[in-house]
Write an enzyme that holds these catalytic residues in place. Sequence first.
Site, PDB file in Angstrom:
ATOM      1  N   HIS A 191     -31.821  16.425  42.821  1.00  0.00           N
ATOM      2  CA  HIS A 191     -31.801  16.720  43.993  1.00  0.00           C
ATOM      3  C   HIS A 191     -31.161  17.634  44.732  1.00  0.00           C
ATOM      4  O   HIS A 191     -31.334  18.198  45.875  1.00  0.00           O
ATOM      5  CB  HIS A 191     -31.595  15.572  44.861  1.00  0.00           C
ATOM      6  CG  HIS A 191     -32.850  14.274  45.128  1.00  0.00           C
ATOM      7  ND1 HIS A 191     -34.299  14.807  45.737  1.00  0.00           N
ATOM      8  CD2 HIS A 191     -32.953  13.014  44.883  1.00  0.00           C
ATOM      9  CE1 HIS A 191     -34.842  13.690  45.630  1.00  0.00           C
ATOM     10  NE2 HIS A 191     -34.264  12.720  45.303  1.00  0.00           N
ATOM     11  N   GLU A 235     -39.338  14.030  46.871  1.00  0.00           N
ATOM     12  CA  GLU A 235     -39.214  12.978  45.696  1.00  0.00           C
ATOM     13  C   GLU A 235     -40.265  13.100  44.679  1.00  0.00           C
ATOM     14  O   GLU A 235     -39.948  12.952  43.517  1.00  0.00           O
ATOM     15  CB  GLU A 235     -39.542  11.538  46.517  1.00  0.00           C
ATOM     16  CG  GLU A 235     -38.508  11.118  47.505  1.00  0.00           C
ATOM     17  CD  GLU A 235     -36.891  11.074  46.912  1.00  0.00           C
ATOM     18  OE1 GLU A 235     -36.946  11.243  45.647  1.00  0.00           O
ATOM     19  OE2 GLU A 235     -35.959  11.290  47.608  1.00  0.00           O
ATOM     20  N   ASN A 260     -26.619  12.017  48.452  1.00  0.00           N
ATOM     21  CA  ASN A 260     -25.871  12.748  49.296  1.00  0.00           C
ATOM     22  C   ASN A 260     -25.130  13.814  48.714  1.00  0.00           C
ATOM     23  O   ASN A 260     -24.628  13.811  47.579  1.00  0.00           O
ATOM     24  CB  ASN A 260     -24.601  11.718  49.943  1.00  0.00           C
ATOM     25  CG  ASN A 260     -25.209  10.612  50.134  1.00  0.00           C
ATOM     26  OD1 ASN A 260     -26.014  10.144  50.836  1.00  0.00           O
ATOM     27  ND2 ASN A 260     -24.877   9.261  49.626  1.00  0.00           N
ATOM     28  N   HIS A 313     -31.731  12.329  38.330  1.00  0.00           N
ATOM     29  CA  HIS A 313     -32.763  12.335  39.456  1.00  0.00           C
ATOM     30  C   HIS A 313     -31.832  12.684  40.645  1.00  0.00           C
ATOM     31  O   HIS A 313     -32.213  13.760  41.382  1.00  0.00           O
ATOM     32  CB  HIS A 313     -33.513  11.098  39.788  1.00  0.00           C
ATOM     33  CG  HIS A 313     -34.168  10.852  40.884  1.00  0.00           C
ATOM     34  ND1 HIS A 313     -35.582  11.213  40.926  1.00  0.00           N
ATOM     35  CD2 HIS A 313     -33.840  10.881  42.446  1.00  0.00           C
ATOM     36  CE1 HIS A 313     -36.143  11.060  42.156  1.00  0.00           C
ATOM     37  NE2 HIS A 313     -34.918  10.862  43.086  1.00  0.00           N
ATOM     38  N   GLU A 314     -30.819  12.277  40.928  1.00  0.00           N
ATOM     39  CA  GLU A 314     -29.924  12.559  42.159  1.00  0.00           C
ATOM     40  C   GLU A 314     -29.222  13.837  41.875  1.00  0.00           C
ATOM     41  O   GLU A 314     -29.260  14.545  42.838  1.00  0.00           O
ATOM     42  CB  GLU A 314     -29.102  11.208  42.306  1.00  0.00           C
ATOM     43  CG  GLU A 314     -29.318   9.964  42.138  1.00  0.00           C
ATOM     44  CD  GLU A 314     -30.438   9.681  43.286  1.00  0.00           C
ATOM     45  OE1 GLU A 314     -30.645  10.220  44.354  1.00  0.00           O
ATOM     46  OE2 GLU A 314     -31.230   8.689  42.873  1.00  0.00           O
ATOM     47  N   GLY A 358     -31.994   2.647  44.292  1.00  0.00           N
ATOM     48  CA  GLY A 358     -31.310   2.966  43.051  1.00  0.00           C
ATOM     49  C   GLY A 358     -30.294   3.867  43.428  1.00  0.00           C
ATOM     50  O   GLY A 358     -29.096   3.273  42.864  1.00  0.00           O
ATOM     51  N   ALA A 359     -30.446   4.644  44.085  1.00  0.00           N
ATOM     52  CA  ALA A 359     -29.074   5.710  44.102  1.00  0.00           C
ATOM     53  C   ALA A 359     -29.560   6.461  45.478  1.00  0.00           C
ATOM     54  O   ALA A 359     -30.719   6.684  45.704  1.00  0.00           O
ATOM     55  CB  ALA A 359     -28.746   6.448  42.893  1.00  0.00           C
ATOM     56  N   MET A 360     -28.697   7.361  45.876  1.00  0.00           N
ATOM     57  CA  MET A 360     -28.753   8.298  47.153  1.00  0.00           C
ATOM     58  C   MET A 360     -27.921   9.692  46.673  1.00  0.00           C
ATOM     59  O   MET A 360     -27.018   9.528  46.388  1.00  0.00           O
ATOM     60  CB  MET A 360     -28.187   7.625  48.198  1.00  0.00           C
ATOM     61  CG  MET A 360     -28.350   8.459  49.428  1.00  0.00           C
ATOM     62  SD  MET A 360     -30.113   8.890  49.780  1.00  0.00           S
ATOM     63  CE  MET A 360     -29.933  10.403  50.637  1.00  0.00           C
ATOM     64  N   GLU A 373     -30.091   8.122  54.545  1.00  0.00           N
ATOM     65  CA  GLU A 373     -31.289   8.214  54.322  1.00  0.00           C
ATOM     66  C   GLU A 373     -32.304   7.124  54.748  1.00  0.00           C
ATOM     67  O   GLU A 373     -31.724   6.155  54.140  1.00  0.00           O
ATOM     68  CB  GLU A 373     -31.722   8.884  52.995  1.00  0.00           C
ATOM     69  CG  GLU A 373     -33.345   9.339  52.888  1.00  0.00           C
ATOM     70  CD  GLU A 373     -33.649   9.634  51.670  1.00  0.00           C
ATOM     71  OE1 GLU A 373     -32.903   9.707  50.745  1.00  0.00           O
ATOM     72  OE2 GLU A 373     -34.843   9.953  51.570  1.00  0.00           O
TER      73      GLU A 373
HETATM   74  N1  PHE Z   1     -33.331   9.482  48.156  1.00  0.00           N
HETATM   75  C1  PHE Z   1     -33.131   8.450  47.394  1.00  0.00           C
HETATM   76  C2  PHE Z   1     -33.789   8.801  45.866  1.00  0.00           C
HETATM   77  O1  PHE Z   1     -34.764   8.721  45.476  1.00  0.00           O
HETATM   78  C3  PHE Z   1     -33.694   7.201  47.195  1.00  0.00           C
HETATM   79  C4  PHE Z   1     -33.259   6.187  48.568  1.00  0.00           C
HETATM   80  C5  PHE Z   1     -34.015   6.379  49.947  1.00  0.00           C
HETATM   81  C6  PHE Z   1     -31.878   5.672  48.530  1.00  0.00           C
HETATM   82  C7  PHE Z   1     -33.553   5.586  50.948  1.00  0.00           C
HETATM   83  C8  PHE Z   1     -31.493   5.051  49.923  1.00  0.00           C
HETATM   84  C9  PHE Z   1     -32.199   4.870  50.922  1.00  0.00           C
HETATM   85  O2  PHE Z   1     -33.110   9.353  45.203  1.00  0.00           O
HETATM   86 ZN    ZN Z   2     -35.032  10.797  45.273  1.00  0.00          ZN
END
Ligand code: PHE
Ligand code: ZN
Length: 862
Positions: free
Chosen positions: A306, A325, A270, A302-303, A266-268, A125
């Site tokens: 998502h 977001e 996926n 949060h993750e 912070g984190a992703m 991302e």
């Molecule tokens: N999408 C991630 C989040 O908010 C943030 C993120 C964006 C991480 C771009 C890496 C690169 O949880």
């Molecule tokens: Zn997010």
Amino acid sequence: MSSSVNKIYLKDYTPPSFAVDSVHLNIKLFEDHATVDSVLNMSRQHQGDLVLFGQNMSLTAISINDQPLQPSEYQLDDTQLVIANAPDTAVVKISVRHQPQKNTELEGLYIAGEGDDVMFVTQCEPEGFRKITYYPDRPDVLSVFTTRLEADKKFPTLLANGDLIESGEVAEDSSRHYAVWHDTSKKPSYLFACVFADLAVLEDRYTTIEDREVKLEIYAKAHDIDKCHVAMQALKDSMQWDEENYGRAYDLDRYMIVAVSQFNMGAMENKGLNIFNTSCVLSSPETTTDARSFSVKSIIAHEYFHNWTGNRVTCRDWFQLCLKEGLTVFRDQSFSADHQSPAVQRIDDVSMLRAHQFSEDAGPLAHPPRPSSFVEINNFYTSTVYEKGAEVVRMLANTLGEKYRQGTDTYFERYDGQAVTVEDWLSALSAQGKSVEHFIDWYTQPGTPEVSGHQNYQYDEQTQLGKLTVSLSQKTRQVEGYDAPKALPIPINAAVFDKRTGAIIEERLLMLDEDSQQFVFDNLATVDGAEPVLSLLRDFSAPVQMRFEHSDEDLAFLLAHETNGFNQWQSAQALVNQILLNQKDPAIYLEAVKKAFLSLAQTDAMLAARILDIPAERELATAVNTNYKPEQMKQKWQGLKQQLADILKAQWTQIYEQLPITQYQDTPEARGQRALRNVVLDMALTAGIDEAHDWAKAQYDNARCMTERLGALSAMINHQHPDKAEMLADFYQRFNQEALVMDLWFSVQASDDNASVAEVAALIERKDFDWGTPNRIRAVVGSFAAQPTKLWTPQGVQLYISVVRKLDETNPVLASRLLQALSRWYTLAEPMREQAKQQLQQLSSQIKSKNVTESLQTLLKA
Ligand code: PHE
Ligand code: ZN
């Protein structure tokens, strides 16, 4: 700096010409390069070229329907591969080669760690997938992914999204092995992830309300695996919370989290394979402060959230980023509020919003939660998109009340598996008979609305009833490049208090949706007919600057009587603002806050620890639009803190002694006690209580957890404790094997009030200041930037800019984000304003990346 940067506009959106029905990736990692062979099963949806994005790689083969393509049959440049006359059904096979070993950008497939700890992970991302292979890398192209990973056996951990369907040794080479993963859910490429590493794993299980048995796995270095229990519990709590509060269950058989030290954010999220910055997943009492540990839980949530808001229902294009977001932040804030004092949660969230988002919205980087153009989407992971986006969802939820949940149910039913827009979201919420479609203006209009107003009271002697008229008006600044601002729907939670009894006599939601409006509270029966006191914007019901004409006495009254903890705190904040920004006399505030503090210290330690808050200098500076003198602001800030410390001087000892160090517990009460103890320690030192030096030393030595130890250490540092150097050395000795704790070691020194810019520069010169690890950079540079008196000096700006320049070459995403912290340069008093401007202008000729170029150009427009 290239003078023309290529802008992309929301209004130019067109749907993709081809869909990818399924994709197979074969990623092979070698000693000094990687190869990726992909098979894309594509079918035409619309007229137009077949466009594949790709960067930083070499194309080694390409065919369509097994016919190799000649270079004349496609167009290839630095960013894309375009095939003009592709057949309607096309099996596109592509082979590429690149060097993740040399990739320092922390985007695409990149190297993390060093020596024995080397691993390779992906960050896709928003547009990192195009650094892995040529692909229609846009969020509205969803596909089913099968991924084969192959590497040397020194990387035993081979992970990708979905389920493991096959693994084994490579036939031709027994030193190598492979794994094949298949993800049944359709996803956009930005949610792709894979990992090549040697990691330990913490395992657990969760059974969903739909009776699915889910394997939960957290991967980390063996040394860190015992620090994953907090995150694991938070994951299970989040899964349950989403079932209970949004009716959403997890949809795959596996949920994996991987901890990596080198990560920009912070984190992703996926799909099924979250990748986390170690700082946002590892937690143990000995190494992690309460504040950090709590944020680990909320980031895990949060993750996880998502998975529905972002993954199952995703964004049509990157302009819609706040769709996933803003909503997900609102969801994680609600989750967190269920796990601590809701008032303190709101105080934390609003403080953050005011310090970062309000100042962003007040300056040249202002943009709406849904921007209408950008050059580099990476520059729009901002607090406006995230935090203001969350505030908009909060307003929608409060306005809809019970219908909000029905609205989100409709949203998920209607749009599951699709890539949608903010308009789709509002239409689903509005399908329950109450329209919220006019909230779209909140998504498209920049600037923080200012609400001002006053009250008018008439008492009828005959009926002995009163009538309170509240006049409110709103105004939003005109931001260059945007239409004239419109009046927004602003929900204002209000309560009317009887001045004599302190009791609430009426509560109501006022919807201010015109430029000016009057609201009437009729037939009020108050004791003695006294004019009631009004409390507005309870729980911060809208992201606005409230400038109501409250008397100091009324604010003091609310500080004593508000039952809404947030507004109790807010009345103290309003008084502080009057004192620091409008030169008001502090006497009323000091008396009132003293009382409130002493009573809260007995009943609600966590809130007590916050009630003496003075807004950060950065937040205060948002109100100063010209001739800003950081030194003056700081003196006032310190002056008020000194008065607070002095007025309670006789009490500090007793309160500190009531808070002995006890067995570590991770409960809201215990965290509150620890937070309060640290505040009291700092205040006692500020008040000049001699014994407090001994308390600090003893607290450091006897600490049972990092909150206690670090609280003592930073108090000693900030108050020039005679043993401070010795304690710092001790801290280093104890924790030099713990990277995240060493970040704290760097950061307490960089935040030391007494440290000079040169001393901060010396921290940056150290060998263990690691330019490849954003956490370390932020620990120093972020803490430094939070001190305007240090930052806004010729040496300070120079140091800061030199960091940005250096990172521009290796990590443009981070460089650009750091640069954005300078956005308020134009408010400074001369000569600093001119000096800052010149330094920024000089930077223009020295940078290369599109990221920094866009931010700098915008910044210089102020
Ligand atoms: N999408 C991630 C989040 O908010 C943030 C993120 C964006 C991480 C771009 C890496 C690169 O949880
Ligand atoms: Zn997010």
